[in-house]
Every structure is written in C-alpha cells, then in structure tokens.
Design a protein around this motif. Structure first.
Motif, PDB file in Angstrom:
ATOM      1  N   ASP A 155      23.801  -6.589  -6.047  1.00 25.71           N
ATOM      2  CA  ASP A 155      22.761  -5.677  -5.589  1.00 25.71           C
ATOM      3  C   ASP A 155      21.364  -6.138  -6.002  1.00 25.71           C
ATOM      4  O   ASP A 155      20.377  -5.874  -5.300  1.00 25.71           O
ATOM      5  CB  ASP A 155      23.000  -4.270  -6.140  1.00 25.71           C
ATOM      6  CG  ASP A 155      24.059  -3.502  -5.368  1.00 25.71           C
ATOM      7  OD1 ASP A 155      24.630  -4.066  -4.413  1.00 25.71           O
ATOM      8  OD2 ASP A 155      24.313  -2.331  -5.722  1.00 25.71           O
ATOM      9  N   MET A 191      17.865   0.881  -0.606  1.00 26.15           N
ATOM     10  CA  MET A 191      19.200   0.722  -1.185  1.00 26.15           C
ATOM     11  C   MET A 191      19.979   2.034  -1.113  1.00 26.15           C
ATOM     12  O   MET A 191      21.177   2.046  -0.797  1.00 26.15           O
ATOM     13  CB  MET A 191      19.079   0.261  -2.636  1.00 26.15           C
ATOM     14  CG  MET A 191      18.448  -1.113  -2.829  1.00 26.15           C
ATOM     15  SD  MET A 191      19.521  -2.489  -2.375  1.00 26.15           S
ATOM     16  CE  MET A 191      20.661  -2.488  -3.764  1.00 26.15           C
ATOM     17  N   PHE A 194      21.277   2.501   2.405  1.00 23.78           N
ATOM     18  CA  PHE A 194      22.427   1.638   2.700  1.00 23.78           C
ATOM     19  C   PHE A 194      23.687   2.185   2.048  1.00 23.78           C
ATOM     20  O   PHE A 194      24.778   2.143   2.626  1.00 23.78           O
ATOM     21  CB  PHE A 194      22.185   0.214   2.204  1.00 23.78           C
ATOM     22  CG  PHE A 194      20.939  -0.440   2.722  1.00 23.78           C
ATOM     23  CD1 PHE A 194      20.409  -0.118   3.967  1.00 23.78           C
ATOM     24  CD2 PHE A 194      20.261  -1.378   1.948  1.00 23.78           C
ATOM     25  CE1 PHE A 194      19.258  -0.718   4.434  1.00 23.78           C
ATOM     26  CE2 PHE A 194      19.112  -1.989   2.415  1.00 23.78           C
ATOM     27  CZ  PHE A 194      18.604  -1.656   3.652  1.00 23.78           C
ATOM     28  N   ARG A 195      23.549   2.680   0.819  1.00 26.49           N
ATOM     29  CA  ARG A 195      24.701   3.247   0.116  1.00 26.49           C
ATOM     30  C   ARG A 195      25.167   4.548   0.760  1.00 26.49           C
ATOM     31  O   ARG A 195      26.359   4.863   0.754  1.00 26.49           O
ATOM     32  CB  ARG A 195      24.352   3.498  -1.351  1.00 26.49           C
ATOM     33  CG  ARG A 195      24.214   2.233  -2.195  1.00 26.49           C
ATOM     34  CD  ARG A 195      25.539   1.538  -2.372  1.00 26.49           C
ATOM     35  NE  ARG A 195      25.501   0.495  -3.391  1.00 26.49           N
ATOM     36  CZ  ARG A 195      26.499  -0.342  -3.645  1.00 26.49           C
ATOM     37  NH1 ARG A 195      27.622  -0.255  -2.917  1.00 26.49           N
ATOM     38  NH2 ARG A 195      26.401  -1.250  -4.580  1.00 26.49           N
ATOM     39  N   ARG A 201      29.975  -1.894   1.964  1.00 26.72           N
ATOM     40  CA  ARG A 201      28.981  -2.694   1.229  1.00 26.72           C
ATOM     41  C   ARG A 201      29.116  -4.172   1.575  1.00 26.72           C
ATOM     42  O   ARG A 201      28.122  -4.926   1.571  1.00 26.72           O
ATOM     43  CB  ARG A 201      29.182  -2.456  -0.277  1.00 26.72           C
ATOM     44  CG  ARG A 201      28.475  -3.439  -1.204  1.00 26.72           C
ATOM     45  CD  ARG A 201      26.961  -3.359  -1.082  1.00 26.72           C
ATOM     46  NE  ARG A 201      26.297  -4.228  -2.058  1.00 26.72           N
ATOM     47  CZ  ARG A 201      26.127  -5.524  -1.897  1.00 26.72           C
ATOM     48  NH1 ARG A 201      26.573  -6.128  -0.788  1.00 26.72           N
ATOM     49  NH2 ARG A 201      25.509  -6.248  -2.809  1.00 26.72           N
ATOM     50  N   GLU A 202      30.300  -4.622   1.906  1.00 26.50           N
ATOM     51  CA  GLU A 202      30.542  -6.038   2.191  1.00 26.50           C
ATOM     52  C   GLU A 202      29.804  -6.524   3.433  1.00 26.50           C
ATOM     53  O   GLU A 202      29.700  -7.732   3.673  1.00 26.50           O
ATOM     54  CB  GLU A 202      32.038  -6.295   2.361  1.00 26.50           C
ATOM     55  CG  GLU A 202      32.865  -6.135   1.084  1.00 26.50           C
ATOM     56  CD  GLU A 202      33.063  -4.680   0.688  1.00 26.50           C
ATOM     57  OE1 GLU A 202      32.935  -3.795   1.587  1.00 26.50           O
ATOM     58  OE2 GLU A 202      33.321  -4.418  -0.510  1.00 26.50           O
ATOM     59  N   TRP A 204      26.604  -6.201   4.030  1.00 24.87           N
ATOM     60  CA  TRP A 204      25.227  -6.616   3.751  1.00 24.87           C
ATOM     61  C   TRP A 204      25.169  -8.145   3.669  1.00 24.87           C
ATOM     62  O   TRP A 204      25.983  -8.771   2.978  1.00 24.87           O
ATOM     63  CB  TRP A 204      24.746  -6.040   2.433  1.00 24.87           C
ATOM     64  CG  TRP A 204      24.847  -4.553   2.294  1.00 24.87           C
ATOM     65  CD1 TRP A 204      25.447  -3.655   3.139  1.00 24.87           C
ATOM     66  CD2 TRP A 204      24.351  -3.782   1.199  1.00 24.87           C
ATOM     67  NE1 TRP A 204      25.343  -2.389   2.643  1.00 24.87           N
ATOM     68  CE2 TRP A 204      24.680  -2.434   1.460  1.00 24.87           C
ATOM     69  CE3 TRP A 204      23.662  -4.111   0.042  1.00 24.87           C
ATOM     70  CZ2 TRP A 204      24.326  -1.412   0.591  1.00 24.87           C
ATOM     71  CZ3 TRP A 204      23.315  -3.095  -0.843  1.00 24.87           C
ATOM     72  CH2 TRP A 204      23.634  -1.754  -0.567  1.00 24.87           C
ATOM     73  N   ILE A 219      21.176  -5.872   7.463  1.00 25.16           N
ATOM     74  CA  ILE A 219      22.199  -4.900   7.074  1.00 25.16           C
ATOM     75  C   ILE A 219      22.800  -4.302   8.338  1.00 25.16           C
ATOM     76  O   ILE A 219      22.247  -3.356   8.914  1.00 25.16           O
ATOM     77  CB  ILE A 219      21.628  -3.776   6.183  1.00 25.16           C
ATOM     78  CG1 ILE A 219      20.790  -4.333   5.047  1.00 25.16           C
ATOM     79  CG2 ILE A 219      22.769  -2.896   5.661  1.00 25.16           C
ATOM     80  CD1 ILE A 219      21.570  -5.098   3.994  1.00 25.16           C
TER      81      ILE A 219
END
Length: 296
Positions: A155, A191, A194-195, A201-202, A204, A219
C-alpha cells in the motif's frame, strides 16, 4: 398554498416517488438502482409529491454518502430547498443531466433552476464532470504497448504515488482535499475509496517504463453499481508522453477480460487531457454531473 409535509417513504408508499415528472431524465441514470425506501424523502402538498430526493450509500454503509437524485415540480423551489435543508443527513449532492443539456433551452432552464435550489439549500458547486459508459459495442482500444503493468501488494507504493500525482493535479476533489489537509489527506481519501469498493485489492496496478521507472497507477474497480475506472494517474516526472491514455486502455482491457458488460467512468470537465483520452479510447459521454458540497 396548503401546508407542506416532508417525510421519508416506506415500502407501502415508495411508489409515490415516481409520480413526479422527470425533466432531467434522471430515470435513465438511476431507474434500475434499488434504493433503500427510508433514504427516499418527499415533500407533499395535498398528498401530491412536489419535491423528491434520494440519498445513496453502499450496501454496508450505515448512513448515506450523497444525495443522488433530486427534483421538484414547477413553482415548488422553496419546498425543494426545505426538503434538502431538513434532511437528517447533510451530505453532498450530485445533480445529473443529459449530455449536451446546454443546447436545449428548456433543459437548460430546468437545470439552472435546480442549481439555484441546491445553492439555496446550502450546497456549493464544486465541479462539473463528464460521465462515460463504455460497452463492448464501443470496441476495445488497442494497447499502445509502451508500459508494463503489474500488481503491487505494498500500500505504501500506492500512497506515495498518489501523493506525487496529486502534487500537481487538475482534479477538483483532490485539490479540495489538499486545501483541507495536504497531500496526505488527498492520498488517503483515494486509498479509502479503493478499499471501500468491493473489487479485489489485487486489481490495483502500477505501470512502469521500459527503463523500470514508475510511470503511474491505474485502479480497475467495481463499485456497488458495477465495473468502473477507479483511478488513472501519471506521476509528474512522466507527464507529456500521453501515458494516461495507456493507463486507461489497460484498465479497460483488465475489466473487459473479467467479464465487464459495461465500464462506468467520469472526469472533471476542466481536465481537458483526460477528457481527450476518454474520447480517443471510445468512451461515449452519456451524462453530465455537477458535484455540490454541503456548505463551503
């Protein structure tokens, strides 16, 4: 004029929301979304809906994040402003219009009236945006092949890249965050978004030049409504090569390869380079949107 009643709807009378005319054709944008009835509020006069608004949030959000659908009958501007003012959730507002609305005098008048009511209710315009929707019928743009793309589990790499990207940005939301709390806040807000998205998460990815230098990040994402371009950004030292187009193309391929039947996207209207990249990549403008912030 009779007294105004402002209240939330429930399962028994949620149909009342659809009794108001739809001059901005919001049904085309939001008609298929299953909103929570308790987040739909109306203003009624003699039992007739004269103003309406829907608050939206993700499936796991306890409180709504934004007013997503807002409208009112002719002559009911004050009722509409009161509907927004008295809501239990004081959040931003997004007003969505058909593309090219300024070219239609009647549409332009309707939009400007709704802008005026939003301002009267305490909302301040932040930015106008283009809204895009890519489908397979648009065709997949050819990959330029200039950059290499890979996942990055750290991150901190993304946080640092976001700080660098936002150190010189045209994005109004990022500039607002920087004004409030500096580059760290702007990067953290990205961030957090995105979360918040339900996509893995993979997904990104970082992009590197043939020399191995970081060019930027993209993303690919899914929000609660479906696949979307979550973020495209080029670090300042790599600008001037048109790499944002390469990132957008890769993001499009990435989502299409995972079965996306459409890809939603948006950019600020003042971000002329990014708007040009969307046009080149075959993304049609389907709507325009004004983002309002509460207060300001």
């Amino acid at each position: 004029m009779t007294d105004l009643v402002i209240r939330a709807l429930d399962e028994s009378d949620v149909h009342l929301f659809d009794t108001l005319p739809d001059p901005l054709r919001a049904t085309e944008a939001f008609g298929r979304i299953a909103y929570r009835p308790q987040w739909k509020r109306v203003a009624l006069r003699d039992g007739r809906v004269v103003a309406r608004a829907v608050w939206w949030g993700g499936p796991d959000d306890a409180e709504p994040l934004v007013v997503e659908w807002f409208d009112f009958a002719d002559g009911e501007e004050e009722a509409a402003a009161e509907l927004l003012r008295t809501a239990p959730w004081q959040v931003g507002l997004e007003l969505v219009m058909p593309g090219g609305w300024r070219d239609d005098p009647a549409m332009r008048a309707a939009v400007e009236a709704r802008h005026a009511v939003a301002r009267a209710a305490g909302h301040t315009p932040l930015v106008e945006r283009f809204v895009y929707r890519w489908t397979p019928q648009c065709g997949l743009p050819e990959r330029p092949g200039r950059l290499t793309f890979s996942p990055e589990p750290d991150d901190a790499v993304f946080f640092d890249a976001l700080r660098r990207i936002h150190s010189d940005t045209l994005d109004a939301h990022a500039r607002k965050a920087i004004k409030e709390g500096g580059l760290d806040q702007a990067a953290q807000e990205e961030m957090d978004f995105f979360r918040w998205c339900p996509s893995p998460r993979e997904w990104w990815q970082v992009a590197r030049t043939p020399e191995g230098d970081l060019a930027g990040i993209h993303i690919p994402a899914r929000n609660p409504s479906g696949p979307c371009v979550g973020f495209i950004g080029v670090v300042p030292e790599q600008r001037g090569h048109g790499y944002a187009y390469d990132l957008l193309v890769e993001c499009t391929h990435y989502l299409a390869e995972r079965g996306a039947e459409f890809i939603a996207a948006a950019t600020d209207q003042g971000n002329f380079p990014m708007a040009a990249h969307f046009a080149r990549a075959g993304y049609p403008i389907v709507r325009e949107r004004v983002n309002f912030e509460i207060g300001g």
